[in-house]
Design an enzyme around this catalytic site. Structure first.
Site, PDB file in Angstrom:
ATOM      1  N   GLU A   1      24.985 115.726  80.555  1.00  0.00           N
ATOM      2  CA  GLU A   1      24.885 115.292  81.079  1.00  0.00           C
ATOM      3  C   GLU A   1      24.638 114.694  82.982  1.00  0.00           C
ATOM      4  O   GLU A   1      23.597 114.582  83.861  1.00  0.00           O
ATOM      5  CB  GLU A   1      24.578 113.911  80.202  1.00  0.00           C
ATOM      6  CG  GLU A   1      24.040 113.451  79.497  1.00  0.00           C
ATOM      7  CD  GLU A   1      23.565 113.075  78.232  1.00  0.00           C
ATOM      8  OE1 GLU A   1      25.479 111.860  77.917  1.00  0.00           O
ATOM      9  OE2 GLU A   1      22.986 112.276  77.501  1.00  0.00           O
TER      10      GLU A   1
ATOM     11  N   GLU B   1      26.024 115.440  70.775  1.00  0.00           N
ATOM     12  CA  GLU B   1      25.664 114.069  69.863  1.00  0.00           C
ATOM     13  C   GLU B   1      25.659 113.884  69.301  1.00  0.00           C
ATOM     14  O   GLU B   1      25.828 112.607  67.718  1.00  0.00           O
ATOM     15  CB  GLU B   1      25.634 112.740  71.017  1.00  0.00           C
ATOM     16  CG  GLU B   1      25.815 113.102  72.190  1.00  0.00           C
ATOM     17  CD  GLU B   1      25.323 113.790  73.148  1.00  0.00           C
ATOM     18  OE1 GLU B   1      24.524 114.818  72.503  1.00  0.00           O
ATOM     19  OE2 GLU B   1      25.886 113.369  74.115  1.00  0.00           O
TER      20      GLU B   1
HETATM   21  C1  3H9 Z   1      29.277 111.644  74.008  1.00  0.00           C
HETATM   22  O1  3H9 Z   1      29.919 112.888  75.587  1.00  0.00           O
HETATM   23  C2  3H9 Z   1      27.971 111.471  74.613  1.00  0.00           C
HETATM   24  C3  3H9 Z   1      27.619 110.723  75.735  1.00  0.00           C
HETATM   25  O2  3H9 Z   1      25.572 111.705  75.774  1.00  0.00           O
HETATM   26  C4  3H9 Z   1      27.236 109.194  76.326  1.00  0.00           C
HETATM   27  C5  3H9 Z   1      28.062 108.971  77.074  1.00  0.00           C
HETATM   28  C6  3H9 Z   1      27.770 107.204  77.830  1.00  0.00           C
HETATM   29  N1  3H9 Z   1      36.131 112.551  73.546  1.00  0.00           N
HETATM   30  O3  3H9 Z   1      38.897 119.687  69.726  1.00  0.00           O
HETATM   31  P1  3H9 Z   1      39.564 119.958  70.123  1.00  0.00           P
HETATM   32  C7  3H9 Z   1      40.064 115.940  72.391  1.00  0.00           C
HETATM   33  S1  3H9 Z   1      29.080 112.059  73.225  1.00  0.00           S
HETATM   34  C8  3H9 Z   1      37.488 112.217  73.436  1.00  0.00           C
HETATM   35  O4  3H9 Z   1      41.097 120.135  69.313  1.00  0.00           O
HETATM   36  P2  3H9 Z   1      39.131 122.766  71.121  1.00  0.00           P
HETATM   37  C9  3H9 Z   1      40.665 115.835  70.562  1.00  0.00           C
HETATM   38  O5  3H9 Z   1      40.525 115.123  70.214  1.00  0.00           O
HETATM   39  C10 3H9 Z   1      30.910 113.219  73.317  1.00  0.00           C
HETATM   40  N2  3H9 Z   1      38.340 113.484  73.089  1.00  0.00           N
HETATM   41  O6  3H9 Z   1      40.211 121.373  71.052  1.00  0.00           O
HETATM   42  C11 3H9 Z   1      41.852 117.022  71.283  1.00  0.00           C
HETATM   43  O7  3H9 Z   1      42.742 115.914  70.947  1.00  0.00           O
HETATM   44  P3  3H9 Z   1      44.451 115.099  70.570  1.00  0.00           P
HETATM   45  C12 3H9 Z   1      30.220 114.604  72.978  1.00  0.00           C
HETATM   46  C13 3H9 Z   1      38.130 114.224  72.775  1.00  0.00           C
HETATM   47  O8  3H9 Z   1      39.290 123.280  72.321  1.00  0.00           O
HETATM   48  C14 3H9 Z   1      41.519 117.228  72.019  1.00  0.00           C
HETATM   49  O9  3H9 Z   1      40.422 116.806  73.240  1.00  0.00           O
HETATM   50  N3  3H9 Z   1      30.714 115.619  73.045  1.00  0.00           N
HETATM   51  C15 3H9 Z   1      37.160 114.587  73.460  1.00  0.00           C
HETATM   52  O10 3H9 Z   1      39.206 122.977  69.980  1.00  0.00           O
HETATM   53  C16 3H9 Z   1      41.419 119.121  72.368  1.00  0.00           C
HETATM   54  O11 3H9 Z   1      40.152 118.880  71.356  1.00  0.00           O
HETATM   55  C17 3H9 Z   1      31.690 116.240  71.823  1.00  0.00           C
HETATM   56  O12 3H9 Z   1      30.957 116.084  71.094  1.00  0.00           O
HETATM   57  C18 3H9 Z   1      35.856 112.981  73.663  1.00  0.00           C
HETATM   58  N4  3H9 Z   1      34.503 113.970  74.124  1.00  0.00           N
HETATM   59  O13 3H9 Z   1      38.128 122.422  71.348  1.00  0.00           O
HETATM   60  C19 3H9 Z   1      32.711 116.906  72.251  1.00  0.00           C
HETATM   61  N5  3H9 Z   1      36.482 115.860  72.803  1.00  0.00           N
HETATM   62  O14 3H9 Z   1      44.829 116.600  70.915  1.00  0.00           O
HETATM   63  C20 3H9 Z   1      33.996 117.074  71.332  1.00  0.00           C
HETATM   64  C21 3H9 Z   1      37.428 116.518  72.662  1.00  0.00           C
HETATM   65  O15 3H9 Z   1      44.735 114.461  70.420  1.00  0.00           O
HETATM   66  N6  3H9 Z   1      34.365 118.409  71.599  1.00  0.00           N
HETATM   67  N7  3H9 Z   1      38.869 115.523  72.058  1.00  0.00           N
HETATM   68  O16 3H9 Z   1      44.007 116.189  69.275  1.00  0.00           O
HETATM   69  C22 3H9 Z   1      35.008 118.989  71.033  1.00  0.00           C
HETATM   70  O17 3H9 Z   1      34.143 119.413  70.535  1.00  0.00           O
HETATM   71  C23 3H9 Z   1      35.888 119.846  71.565  1.00  0.00           C
HETATM   72  O18 3H9 Z   1      37.237 119.435  70.994  1.00  0.00           O
HETATM   73  C24 3H9 Z   1      36.091 121.362  72.518  1.00  0.00           C
HETATM   74  C25 3H9 Z   1      37.365 121.889  72.792  1.00  0.00           C
HETATM   75  C26 3H9 Z   1      35.332 122.387  72.182  1.00  0.00           C
HETATM   76  C27 3H9 Z   1      35.288 119.767  73.580  1.00  0.00           C
END
Ligand code: 3H9
Length: 712
Positions: A110, A130
């Site tokens: 976004e 999301e």
């Molecule tokens: C959104 O964006 C809403 C918007 O439309 C509106 C906003 C106003 N937040 O998965 P990993 C942490 S909703 C907080 O093991 P990988 C995760 O908890 C969001 N923390 O790594 C972990 O912490 P820890 C839309 C986050 O390399 C660490 O980062 N986005 C977030 O296997 C490493 O994560 C998503 O849904 C976050 N957004 O994969 C994406 N993302 O080390 C969600 C990660 O303490 N994330 N963390 O356990 C993912 O799909 C994967 O984390 C990603 C990396 C592919 C990015």
């Protein structure tokens, strides 16, 4: 020169370009601090008219991977604040570019869409995931994406939540260019070129959505489809409504998106799914295991047993390019096993999920042998023979002798004592349980069973390997059935008692399927195999684990005797027409016969009533939750969330309910304790089936939640 911004966001001069860098490891999530930093950086950019363009860039392994999911629980959270910042970025009169790499997801995409121009490096992934958190893109993704790439593709991306690669993004016009180099180099060169050609800001919000060629009721159709196929997910409906609102003037669409987003953010479904997001990541962390522990190299896999399970396990490794040797006792069994794997791959190819070349390449990684010696050089050997203690012990002894020093020996047992099997190898430190779920190439869960003597590096290696093969791994201690099957046992036990009391399989299944369970217990066991289920009960009986209750799972044992093995023999709890389950009066008759033999009163009419359906839910799920509490109390699971991951990733428990422990807290522990006591009174408790776990009653008395519990 760096302008006075925040530690998370800096603005640096690169000639005529103002470089806005976001540094919020590990994934540059948009925390409040980052949003504040963005605002401060824009202030600085606006104040300095000597800049000719702004470049937005993320430091580290990725651009921004989304809004900070932690912040969504904050009662004061509002997407409006971030949207204001995005509006300021877009409104700039000098070009604003985004340099993209890694995973450009959610709020990250976004942010990129608020910029005027976008360039990425190869390998970048773009998505709005999301929906997987039960929400919708709340910072104008539902408004800008359809304006940029059209409503059909935008709706598909937002509904599925699946990311696309750079080639697809370029083709769709989501990005302007893909260039090789570091993201910073690529971004600076791209922005320099924008300045050189005097590029004008291109604002997506000023565009209109191209509806040409689409049916007039495009959104109505999409809405009907969403409601029909995703009845448990309010996000499915709200997403269609939000994308539909992109056809309105931008400000109106924005207001609608915010309203729909906010309703989802506070919904129980999204709270449950956000809980699972963090629980899944927590599950990969093993208390007391230092991150520095050196992993054992795993470059080749051996599997003993090429049945359905062994074959499915093998596919996981071949899918990621690891060679696998399968060992069987007869050539016919080996041929059958390899043939089944090929048929599986070919079915995927026929559905367009892989190419013929990929089928050939994966099959080339799989070899077969009739000799244990073929396993001698493997780094990891998994035994996947029948669930029979004597057989498994004998197999483990053979593996202990044949596997090279340092090799990991894993057992795929689903219920047996891993410590006994480990001892049989003569090298218990090398042994771990790797409990795959059927079908092993499809189900995401891997239960990793830590034996009393499993070496830390063995455990760490297997947890890492689980990531490689895209499984979600949860560690369990040793007990009958580990986390999942131990809880499933009490669930199946009640399912059988209910049927002996006169509930039909469809009534039993229907009660929990109405809550969103993928399959009720009868359909689940028919699919997994009544023979498999019955044999574990029989084995458990031999090991002295069963209560002295002659009616204990009498129905499954009877069906096993009669050769009603479920789907594979065309009859189990149900009768099968192809894959379709139809009611079978024979099951009802058998259940009634057993009830009479064991003195169980029948109440058939009751189970079709709302009270009967509620009773089924309580009798299936409350003992299951209670068993989960015992598992926590005994230290079999490290944390409550691990149990929720086991059930959502391995047993079709609905993610929108957050898993059994999360659900328990929504029901209330005091209610659970009271209902268990009620069942003990009404049903009798001679075998302790209704005795509440001490942890459950203690927490209930303290007004606390199971989800928050941690061992002292
Ligand atoms: C959104 O964006 C809403 C918007 O439309 C509106 C906003 C106003 N937040 O998965 P990993 C942490 S909703 C907080 O093991 P990988 C995760 O908890 C969001 N923390 O790594 C972990 O912490 P820890 C839309 C986050 O390399 C660490 O980062 N986005 C977030 O296997 C490493 O994560 C998503 O849904 C976050 N957004 O994969 C994406 N993302 O080390 C969600 C990660 O303490 N994330 N963390 O356990 C993912 O799909 C994967 O984390 C990603 C990396 C592919 C990015």
């Amino acid at each position: 020169m760096t302008s006075p911004t925040t530690p998370l966001v800096t603005l640096t001069r690169h000639g005529d370009i103002a470089l806005l860098s976001i540094a919020n490891p590990p994934v540059n999530a948009l925390s409040q601090g980052v949003v504040d930093g963005l605002a401060a950086a824009i202030d600085a950019f606006e104040a300095d008219r000597s800049y000719k363009a702004l470049l937005v860039h993320g430091e580290g392994r990725t651009f921004v991977a989304g809004g900070d999911i932690n912040s969504f629980d904050d009662p004061d959270f509002t997407a409006a604040l971030y949207n204001g910042t995005l509006a300021r970025i877009e409104s700039q009169d000098r070009p604003v570019a985004a340099a993209l790499h890694g995973t450009v997801l959610g709020g990250g995409l976004e942010l990129a869409l608020a910029c005027h121009h976008r360039v990425s490096v190869p390998g970048t992934r773009f998505g709005l995931p999301e929906v997987k958190l039960g929400i919708l893109p709340g910072s104008l993704g539902t408004q800008r994406l359809p304006r940029l790439i059209g409503p059909v593709m935008a709706l598909d991306m937002i509904q599925s939540g699946n990311p696309i690669g750079d080639a697809a993004a370029l083709k769709a016009g989501l990005i302007d260019e893909v260039q090789s180099g570091t993201p910073l180099e690529v971004g600076l060169a791209f922005t320099q070129a924008l300045i050189a050609r005097d590029a004008k800001p291109s604002r997506i919000s000023e565009r209109t959505v191209a509806m040409e060629g689409l049916p007039a009721d495009f959104f109505e159709q999409a809405l009907a489809q969403a409601v029909k196929t995703k009845p448990f997910y309010p996000s499915a409906r709200n997403i269609v409504l939000a994308v539909k609102a992109s056809t309105l003037p931008f400000a109106q669409g924005e207001a609608e998106e915010q309203r729909l987003f906010e309703a989802l953010r506070i919904s129980p479904q999204s709270q449950a799914m956000r809980h699972l997001f963090f629980a899944e990541r927590a599950a990969s962390k093993i208390p007391g295991l230092p991150k520095t522990v050196a992993l054992r190299p795993v470059k080749s896999i051996g599997i003993l047993g090429a049945g359905t399970m062994g074959g499915g396990i093998a596919m996981n490794f071949a899918n990621v390019g690891l060679p696998v040797v399968l060992v069987e006792t007869t050539q016919a069994a080996l041929d059958r096993g390899l043939g089944l794997i090929r048929a599986n791959y070919e079915a995927s190819a026929a559905k367009g999920r892989m190419t013929a070349e990929q089928v050939t390449a994966r099959m080339a990684l799989l070899t077969g042998s009739l000799a244990d010696s073929a396993l001698a050089e493997c780094d990891l050997v998994i035994e996947a023979v029948f669930e029979n203690l004597a057989l498994k012990k004998q197999v483990c002894a053979r593996l202990g002798a044949v596997c090279k020093p340092g090799a990991i020996i894993a057992t795929n047992t689903s219920t047996l004592d891993v410590d006994v099997l480990a001892a049989a190898t003569g090298r218990p430190a090398d042994v771990v349980g790797m409990h795959f779920f059927s079908p092993a190439n499809v189900m995401r869960l891997l239960e990793v069973v830590r034996g009393a003597q499993t070496a830390p590096d063995v455990l760490a290696t297997v947890m890492q390997l689980a990531r490689t093969i895209k499984k979600v791994a949860v560690v369990s201690g040793v007990c009958y059935g580990f986390i999942g099957n131990r809880m499933a046992e009490v669930y199946m036990r009640q399912a059988e008692f209910l049927m002996m009391e006169g509930a039909s399989p469809a009534q039993v299944d229907g009660a929990v399927e109405a809550l969103g369970m993928a399959m009720g217990p009868c359909r689940m066991l028919d699919m997994a195999g009544i023979d498999v289920g019955a044999k574990t009960v029989i084995e458990y009986g031999k090991a002295g684990g069963l209560p002295p209750d002659p009616s204990y799972r009498a129905l499954v044992q009877k069906m096993f005797e009669l050769g009603r093995f479920g789907q594979k023999t065309g009859a189990g709890y149900y009768r099968y027409e192809g894959r379709k389950a139809v009611a079978d009066s024979e099951t009802v008759r058998l259940a009634a016969e057993l009830a009479a033999a064991h003195g169980i009163a029948q109440r058939a009419g009751h189970f079709g009533t709302p009270a009967g359906q509620q009773e089924i839910v309580e009798r299936l799920l409350y003992p299951l939750i209670n068993e989960g509490a015992k598992i926590l109390e005994e230290g079999i699971a490290y944390r409550p969330g691990d149990i929720d991951i086991v059930w959502t990733a391995g047993y079709g428990f609905p993610d929108h309910q957050g898993g059994p422990i999360w659900m328990a807290d929504r029901i209330g522990l005091a209610t659970l304790a009271e209902r268990l006591a009620h069942c003990a009174e009404v049903r009798g408790n001679a075998f302790g089936y209704w005795t509440a776990a001490k942890l459950l009653t203690d927490l209930a008395a303290q007004g606390k939640r199971l989800s928050d519990w941690a061992p002292a």
